[in-house]
Design a protein around this motif. Sequence first.
Motif, PDB file in Angstrom:
ATOM      1  N   ALA A 199      -3.357  81.223 142.753  1.00 59.77           N
ATOM      2  CA  ALA A 199      -4.009  81.041 142.389  1.00 59.77           C
ATOM      3  C   ALA A 199      -5.327  79.882 142.936  1.00 59.77           C
ATOM      4  O   ALA A 199      -6.360  80.324 142.216  1.00 59.77           O
ATOM      5  N   SER A 200      -5.091  79.494 144.114  1.00 62.76           N
ATOM      6  CA  SER A 200      -5.751  78.457 144.984  1.00 62.76           C
ATOM      7  C   SER A 200      -6.557  79.710 145.715  1.00 62.76           C
ATOM      8  O   SER A 200      -7.539  78.983 146.201  1.00 62.76           O
ATOM      9  N   THR A 201      -6.544  81.037 145.713  1.00 66.65           N
ATOM     10  CA  THR A 201      -7.494  82.045 146.512  1.00 66.65           C
ATOM     11  C   THR A 201      -8.159  83.162 145.071  1.00 66.65           C
ATOM     12  O   THR A 201      -8.754  83.980 145.162  1.00 66.65           O
ATOM     13  N   LEU A 202      -7.766  82.693 143.560  1.00 63.27           N
ATOM     14  CA  LEU A 202      -8.129  83.633 142.721  1.00 63.27           C
ATOM     15  C   LEU A 202      -9.621  83.256 142.479  1.00 63.27           C
ATOM     16  O   LEU A 202      -9.836  81.585 141.666  1.00 63.27           O
ATOM     17  N   ILE A 203     -10.816  83.872 141.744  1.00 61.09           N
ATOM     18  CA  ILE A 203     -11.668  83.317 140.627  1.00 61.09           C
ATOM     19  C   ILE A 203     -11.565  84.559 139.747  1.00 61.09           C
ATOM     20  O   ILE A 203     -11.279  85.638 139.669  1.00 61.09           O
ATOM     21  N   VAL A 204     -11.585  83.582 138.471  1.00 57.71           N
ATOM     22  CA  VAL A 204     -12.132  83.992 137.257  1.00 57.71           C
ATOM     23  C   VAL A 204     -13.718  84.068 136.441  1.00 57.71           C
ATOM     24  O   VAL A 204     -14.115  83.317 137.078  1.00 57.71           O
ATOM     25  N   GLU A 205     -13.356  85.018 135.308  1.00 61.26           N
ATOM     26  CA  GLU A 205     -14.805  84.765 134.702  1.00 61.26           C
ATOM     27  C   GLU A 205     -14.600  84.058 133.653  1.00 61.26           C
ATOM     28  O   GLU A 205     -13.067  84.061 133.206  1.00 61.26           O
ATOM     29  N   ASN A 206     -15.459  82.865 132.912  1.00 58.63           N
ATOM     30  CA  ASN A 206     -15.208  82.400 132.291  1.00 58.63           C
ATOM     31  C   ASN A 206     -15.235  83.822 130.625  1.00 58.63           C
ATOM     32  O   ASN A 206     -15.913  83.804 130.169  1.00 58.63           O
ATOM     33  N   PRO A 207     -14.112  82.843 129.552  1.00 61.85           N
ATOM     34  CA  PRO A 207     -13.817  83.983 128.504  1.00 61.85           C
ATOM     35  C   PRO A 207     -14.934  83.503 127.731  1.00 61.85           C
ATOM     36  O   PRO A 207     -15.350  84.307 126.497  1.00 61.85           O
ATOM     37  N   VAL A 243      -7.694  77.746 140.111  1.00 64.48           N
ATOM     38  CA  VAL A 243      -8.283  79.173 139.733  1.00 64.48           C
ATOM     39  C   VAL A 243     -10.358  78.677 140.064  1.00 64.48           C
ATOM     40  O   VAL A 243      -9.971  77.599 139.653  1.00 64.48           O
ATOM     41  N   LYS A 244     -10.829  79.618 140.672  1.00 60.70           N
ATOM     42  CA  LYS A 244     -12.108  79.096 140.832  1.00 60.70           C
ATOM     43  C   LYS A 244     -12.600  79.996 139.507  1.00 60.70           C
ATOM     44  O   LYS A 244     -12.735  81.093 139.008  1.00 60.70           O
ATOM     45  N   VAL A 245     -13.651  78.907 138.198  1.00 57.91           N
ATOM     46  CA  VAL A 245     -13.968  79.995 137.150  1.00 57.91           C
ATOM     47  C   VAL A 245     -15.539  80.073 137.352  1.00 57.91           C
ATOM     48  O   VAL A 245     -15.986  79.657 137.134  1.00 57.91           O
ATOM     49  N   THR A 246     -16.132  81.120 137.067  1.00 51.63           N
ATOM     50  CA  THR A 246     -17.485  81.611 136.836  1.00 51.63           C
ATOM     51  C   THR A 246     -18.156  81.785 135.637  1.00 51.63           C
ATOM     52  O   THR A 246     -17.617  82.650 134.953  1.00 51.63           O
ATOM     53  N   PRO A 247     -19.591  81.780 135.336  1.00 49.90           N
ATOM     54  CA  PRO A 247     -20.064  81.685 134.293  1.00 49.90           C
ATOM     55  C   PRO A 247     -19.490  83.239 133.661  1.00 49.90           C
ATOM     56  O   PRO A 247     -19.209  84.151 132.709  1.00 49.90           O
ATOM     57  N   GLY A 248     -19.946  85.182 135.480  1.00 43.86           N
ATOM     58  CA  GLY A 248     -19.529  86.401 134.635  1.00 43.86           C
ATOM     59  C   GLY A 248     -19.497  86.474 135.854  1.00 43.86           C
ATOM     60  O   GLY A 248     -19.340  85.462 137.116  1.00 43.86           O
ATOM     61  N   ASP A 250     -20.926  88.929 138.261  1.00 41.43           N
ATOM     62  CA  ASP A 250     -21.821  88.671 139.309  1.00 41.43           C
ATOM     63  C   ASP A 250     -21.412  87.983 140.561  1.00 41.43           C
ATOM     64  O   ASP A 250     -21.658  87.397 141.539  1.00 41.43           O
ATOM     65  N   GLU A 251     -21.792  86.419 139.598  1.00 37.99           N
ATOM     66  CA  GLU A 251     -21.158  85.088 140.375  1.00 37.99           C
ATOM     67  C   GLU A 251     -20.250  85.383 141.008  1.00 37.99           C
ATOM     68  O   GLU A 251     -19.796  84.992 141.752  1.00 37.99           O
ATOM     69  N   ALA A 252     -18.693  85.932 139.925  1.00 35.04           N
ATOM     70  CA  ALA A 252     -17.901  86.171 140.472  1.00 35.04           C
ATOM     71  C   ALA A 252     -17.479  86.505 141.676  1.00 35.04           C
ATOM     72  O   ALA A 252     -17.180  86.528 143.293  1.00 35.04           O
ATOM     73  N   PHE A 253     -18.495  87.943 141.747  1.00 33.89           N
ATOM     74  CA  PHE A 253     -18.131  89.159 143.141  1.00 33.89           C
ATOM     75  C   PHE A 253     -18.813  88.305 144.197  1.00 33.89           C
ATOM     76  O   PHE A 253     -18.742  88.963 145.316  1.00 33.89           O
ATOM     77  N   ASN A 254     -19.981  87.428 143.813  1.00 32.90           N
ATOM     78  CA  ASN A 254     -20.666  87.190 144.980  1.00 32.90           C
ATOM     79  C   ASN A 254     -20.142  86.130 145.752  1.00 32.90           C
ATOM     80  O   ASN A 254     -20.316  86.063 146.993  1.00 32.90           O
ATOM     81  N   ILE A 255     -19.380  85.112 144.658  1.00 33.75           N
ATOM     82  CA  ILE A 255     -18.664  84.191 145.947  1.00 33.75           C
ATOM     83  C   ILE A 255     -17.206  85.163 146.577  1.00 33.75           C
ATOM     84  O   ILE A 255     -17.124  84.199 147.437  1.00 33.75           O
TER      85      ILE A 255
END
Length: 391
Positions: A199-207, A243-248, A250-255
């Motif tokens: 979980a500490s290495t996971l990026i998810v997108e904001n639902p 987990v890291k939460v991103t707006p979408g 694109d932002e998730a994959f860039n990180i």
Amino acid sequence: MSDLLFSLYGRGHQPSRRVRTVRGWRLALLLLAVAILVGPSGFYILSGGFRSAPATLTVYTYSSLFKYGDDPNATYDAVFGAFERQHGVKVSVKYFTDAGDILPALISEKNAPRADVVVGLTPVMVAKAKAEGVLQPYSPSGIGKVPTELVGELDPDHYATPYEFGLLALDVDGSFLNETVYPGLSSISYQELSKPPLASTLIVENPATSSVGQDFLLSTIVFYDRVLHEDWRSWWSSARGYVKVTPGWDEAFNIFTSADTRYHMVVSFATDPAYSAYFNYTMYQTIIPKHEGKMYGWLEIYGIGVVKGAPNEALAKAFVDWFIGDAVQAQVPLNEWMYPASSTVKLPDVFKYAIDPKDVFPLNGLVPPAELAQSLPQWLEDWQFIMAGSY
């Protein structure tokens, strides 16, 4: 002739060459003035005809549509330009940052629709669109080439027609996270994913802002509720703070791909290995969580629909026919990196690297889209409370 002129005017009143010349100039000046006032089309009007402006088909869609291929401009022309030339019309494409932004726009305009066609509807979005009355049913001419399972999962009433589908998955950077670091990584469960160290290495997108994030949230809800028969909130309560939460996306994959990131796993797509192989990019491991040896994933289905009250309804229906026809469907694999809905389109060889949807149990088949759409507002509210630490 001279005797006739004499009898009419008398010899002292014959029309002179000068008078005829003046009248000619007056006529020329009059024609010039008319031409200036009415513009180029005026010459066509004076010749006995009228040339009307071509109709404009307005399409609402997400910003990345057909943007991930070798030549996005050529693909745009093959999809939209070819339709323009075939029908003698103009196509105006309005892009939205995320597919989830399209439906609110349609709802806000439903009393005076501006769009004719909408591209990028998920089953949940279609269910809500039907409830809001912003789509009209249409069964396109090529519907027979689309598997009935896809049609039924998106909308059996044909308010939208599938044009592509694919699975959500997890991309893993094997340089940091692998079987040595985490034995059994390729067979992880949803439960393991919600706890450190994963979980500490996971990026998810904001639902609330991303269709990918929304589908991942739904996958956890349905898996816990319908497979484990447990409270889905426990997954997010466990993952919160890690987990890291991103707006979408694109932002998730860039990180995920940045050089100094500490996040080495991201919610993405099961076709990513095919994309990487095609462009000779870094090959990441792509996995889907398992339960009792079977992969359980979320099948994303995207559809195209005709807007209710569309300004150009007949043209909109023709575009839907075109969009699920082989010419456009053949553009899907190497430009959308999804599976084409048409069963007659041959997949490129690189798709052998993707996770085959036939090998995965589709979680969204366990709950009707209308039920998901009805419950989603409350689920999003619960999710926000959990992530804020208030649940």
